[in-house]
Motif scaffolding. Structure first.
Motif, mmCIF file in Angstrom:
data_model
loop_
_atom_site.group_PDB
_atom_site.id
_atom_site.type_symbol
_atom_site.label_atom_id
_atom_site.label_comp_id
_atom_site.label_asym_id
_atom_site.label_seq_id
_atom_site.Cartn_x
_atom_site.Cartn_y
_atom_site.Cartn_z
ATOM 1 N N ARG A 3 -15.068 9.975 -42.944
ATOM 2 C CA ARG A 3 -14.071 8.923 -42.743
ATOM 3 C C ARG A 3 -14.731 7.544 -42.779
ATOM 4 N NH1 ARG A 3 -11.690 12.612 -39.047
ATOM 5 N NH2 ARG A 3 -12.729 11.659 -37.254
ATOM 6 N N LEU A 4 -15.921 7.442 -42.185
ATOM 7 C CA LEU A 4 -16.626 6.171 -42.223
ATOM 8 C C LEU A 4 -17.088 5.828 -43.635
ATOM 9 C CD1 LEU A 4 -18.780 6.256 -38.970
ATOM 10 C CD2 LEU A 4 -16.801 4.826 -39.452
ATOM 11 N N ARG A 5 -17.493 6.829 -44.389
ATOM 12 C CA ARG A 5 -17.885 6.585 -45.777
ATOM 13 C C ARG A 5 -16.706 6.005 -46.560
ATOM 14 N NH1 ARG A 5 -17.268 8.184 -50.564
ATOM 15 N NH2 ARG A 5 -15.856 9.865 -49.970
ATOM 16 N N MET A 6 -15.501 6.559 -46.321
ATOM 17 C CA MET A 6 -14.318 6.040 -46.998
ATOM 18 C C MET A 6 -14.023 4.608 -46.573
ATOM 19 S SD MET A 6 -11.655 9.253 -47.285
ATOM 20 C CE MET A 6 -11.713 9.724 -45.557
ATOM 21 N N LEU A 7 -14.275 4.304 -45.289
ATOM 22 C CA LEU A 7 -14.087 2.943 -44.807
ATOM 23 C C LEU A 7 -15.034 1.999 -45.525
ATOM 24 C CD1 LEU A 7 -13.132 0.714 -42.856
ATOM 25 C CD2 LEU A 7 -14.806 1.560 -41.215
ATOM 26 N N PHE A 8 -16.317 2.365 -45.627
ATOM 27 C CA PHE A 8 -17.299 1.514 -46.303
ATOM 28 C C PHE A 8 -16.930 1.331 -47.775
ATOM 29 C CE2 PHE A 8 -20.691 3.135 -43.127
ATOM 30 C CZ PHE A 8 -20.199 2.255 -42.167
ATOM 31 N N ASP A 9 -16.453 2.392 -48.410
ATOM 32 C CA ASP A 9 -16.033 2.288 -49.806
ATOM 33 C C ASP A 9 -14.858 1.314 -49.935
ATOM 34 O OD1 ASP A 9 -17.971 4.031 -50.606
ATOM 35 O OD2 ASP A 9 -16.656 5.775 -50.780
ATOM 36 N N ASP A 10 -13.903 1.409 -48.993
ATOM 37 C CA ASP A 10 -12.737 0.526 -49.031
ATOM 38 C C ASP A 10 -13.143 -0.938 -48.946
ATOM 39 O OD1 ASP A 10 -10.834 2.488 -49.313
ATOM 40 O OD2 ASP A 10 -10.398 2.652 -47.171
ATOM 41 N N LEU A 11 -14.147 -1.203 -48.135
ATOM 42 C CA LEU A 11 -14.560 -2.588 -47.928
ATOM 43 C C LEU A 11 -15.205 -3.205 -49.169
ATOM 44 C CD1 LEU A 11 -15.983 -2.412 -44.297
ATOM 45 C CD2 LEU A 11 -13.926 -3.593 -45.053
ATOM 46 N N GLU A 12 -15.607 -2.367 -50.111
ATOM 47 C CA GLU A 12 -16.237 -2.882 -51.322
ATOM 48 C C GLU A 12 -15.213 -3.180 -52.418
ATOM 49 O OE1 GLU A 12 -19.315 -3.680 -51.276
ATOM 50 O OE2 GLU A 12 -19.606 -2.821 -49.289
#
Length: 359
Positions: free
Chosen positions: A269-278
């Motif tokens: 879930r955190l990986r998806m969050l980091f991806d979203d921020l890019e």
């Protein structure tokens, strides 16, 4: 906001002093420790005398209202996402920022000194928010129509140069550009002199219009390579061709979000969050969230689509220029158990300082 098909007012009416106190203790314990709170522990810390059995009965009523839940059989209770929202709206008291926090923020959020870019200020503000909140600090700036004061080309390699751009408020931006093969130092000087002589004092939009008017003069005064450098200098100042895209997003403290993460699902879930921020869309979404209401906005879990999958909370506030236009946003991303009452005034004060620096 509706909670379990009930309005916030209806839930207020359903809570008496006893159930309200138990609910408040469960949420505050979660925000401080992140652990479920059981009936036996509750009965010992409540200001009124209640047996563990009586506390369990009240907890059952709170669970029926959708405010708390039991993560395991026979375990204590945690607030639901809707319970957190109700607590933030109905119970949480947001006071003034402490003098200690105010001084710490002021030390980090200030106008860049000569030679430093706006990005330095943004990075320091983001790092400060991260350190003070134990979450991830974010600073985003929208496309601004800055006024050009001075430009200079500095050769780094035969086919690379550093473009130094100074704005009207002495903000400095540095960008590396590719040089056409054969570009001479005199052509770099020529292009910079032309920009400074004809376009300084204009916004990027005005400079482009002015350049169109000067096409004949450009062709007469400059050779083809120097003309190309003039165009590149303007492109660097505007941030590229995509005028609608915010130019910068700085996130600091991502490692803070990994604290307490145990399972692979949480990491994903955190990986998806980091991806979203890019993603560009996410940057625009962040600004849109900041614009949806005055002052600081709090989004918990799935209340906004940007962070719904990661289950993160977002506290965000816009900052404005001298014309009261929103030119960016500052905030904190973190787990749902953020210290909202402290972080809200902290984000608000940071946004106020950023607004002063944007004027």
């Amino acid at each position: 906001m509706a909670l379990k098909n009930r309005t916030e007012t209806e839930i207020h009416k359903a809570l008496d002093e006893r159930s309200g106190e138990i609910f408040r203790r469960i949420v505050e314990s979660y925000l401080q420790h992140g652990e479920p709170l059981g009936s036996r522990s509750l009965s010992r810390i409540l200001p009124m005398s209640l047996s563990p059995a009586s506390v369990r009965n009240v907890m059952s009523d709170l669970e029926a209202l959708g405010l708390i839940y039991s993560p395991h059989v026979s375990a204590g209770r945690l607030p639901t996402q809707l319970g957190l929202r109700f607590f933030v709206d109905a119970f949480m008291q947001v006071g003034s920022i402490s003098e200690e926090d105010r001084a710490s923020i002021a030390r980090h959020v200030h106008r860049p000194s000569h030679g430093q870019g706006v990005e330095t200020m943004m990075s320091e503000a983001s790092q400060m928010l991260s350190g003070m909140s134990r979450g991830a600090g974010i600073v985003i700036t929208a496309k601004s129509d800055s006024v050009l004061k001075h430009v200079e080309f500095i050769r780094l390699e035969p086919t690379k140069a550093l473009v130094v751009l100074v704005g009207e408020h002495d903000q400095v931006e540095n960008r590396i550009i590719e040089l056409p093969v054969g570009t001479t130092n005199s052509q770099l000087t020529e292009a910079a002199n032309f920009l400074n002589a004809h376009l300084a004092g204009n916004t990027i939009g005005e400079a482009r219009t002015q350049l169109e008017r000067l096409r004949h003069d450009v062709r007469r005064e400059l050779d083809q390579l120097s003309q190309d450098l003039v165009e590149r200098g303007l492109a660097v100042w505007s941030g590229g061709a995509d005028e609608a895209r915010p130019t910068r997003l700085i996130v600091r403290g991502r490692a803070n979000l990994l604290e307490g993460v145990a399972g692979s699902d949480d990491v994903e879930r955190l990986r998806m969050l980091f991806d979203d921020l890019e993603k560009k869309e996410s940057l625009i979404e962040l600004l849109n969230l900041a614009e949806t209401g005055p002052g600081v906005r709090i989004f918990i879990g799935s209340e906004n689509k940007l962070f719904s999958l990661s289950g993160s909370s977002l506290i965000v506030a816009p900052y404005r220029d001298s014309d009261e236009r929103i030119v960016g946003a500052v905030g904190v991303i973190g787990p749902t158990r953020l210290n909202y009452s402290r972080i809200v005034p902290m984000v608000d004060y940071t946004a106020q300082l950023m607004s002063q620096l944007s004027r």
